[in-house]
Design a protein around this motif. Sequence first.
Motif, PDB file in Angstrom:
ATOM      1  N   ALA A 108      39.614  35.122  49.301  1.00  0.00           N
ATOM      2  CA  ALA A 108      39.758  34.887  48.015  1.00  0.00           C
ATOM      3  C   ALA A 108      38.256  34.981  47.037  1.00  0.00           C
ATOM      4  N   TYR A 109      37.140  34.250  47.838  1.00  0.00           N
ATOM      5  CA  TYR A 109      35.914  34.479  47.349  1.00  0.00           C
ATOM      6  C   TYR A 109      35.481  35.834  47.060  1.00  0.00           C
ATOM      7  N   ARG A 110      35.582  36.698  48.298  1.00  0.00           N
ATOM      8  CA  ARG A 110      35.451  38.016  48.187  1.00  0.00           C
ATOM      9  C   ARG A 110      36.133  38.811  47.215  1.00  0.00           C
ATOM     10  N   ASP A 111      37.349  38.561  46.900  1.00  0.00           N
ATOM     11  CA  ASP A 111      38.303  39.100  46.083  1.00  0.00           C
ATOM     12  C   ASP A 111      37.616  38.927  44.556  1.00  0.00           C
ATOM     13  N   VAL A 112      37.055  37.237  44.476  1.00  0.00           N
ATOM     14  CA  VAL A 112      36.328  37.205  43.209  1.00  0.00           C
ATOM     15  C   VAL A 112      35.183  37.983  43.075  1.00  0.00           C
ATOM     16  N   ALA A 113      34.153  38.001  44.151  1.00  0.00           N
ATOM     17  CA  ALA A 113      33.025  38.908  43.846  1.00  0.00           C
ATOM     18  C   ALA A 113      33.360  40.490  43.683  1.00  0.00           C
TER      19      ALA A 113
END
Length: 166
Positions: A108-113
């Motif tokens: 999820a954090y990678r998707d935000v990035a």
Amino acid sequence: MTTIRQGAAAALWQSAVREAEARSATPLDEAQESYLVFVLLRHQNDPDLLARVQALDWLRAQECSGRTRADAQRDVGDRCLLIAGLYPALAQRRRVSVDYFTTLGRGAYRDVAEACRNAYAELFAQLAAHYDALVQVLRGLREGPLALAQPGVIPTTPLRDGRHLH
């Protein structure tokens, strides 16, 4: 660090996180530490933290676009981080591993990035890359001030002597 000196709760969480870093032998950089304090502050009064199904929230986020999607993904990453670090027994009750929450949250954090630009993208790329370290620090937090907390509830404010303000 001087960036999160707003309010007593922030200062107390910051102190608790630093103690957890030492206890877990997992140092965080300033951005990671500040973000972890932000997550704890943001979710300290979240009555639905453990009731949510993170995979469904992740799927719902996929239906959104732009900033709404990034915010929804950030929320999934934050909640998975808290569950993996503070409430690992929830994984067992749901018949999944703690790694499930770690993998979902990191993704999820990678998707935000990937969805954002500039400093925000850089921050979330860094958080994704160091997700395991953030989980370790939260586990260190469980062994300290949060050890006396009611199960499933992040106390409103940790105190240095292990008691909590409610």
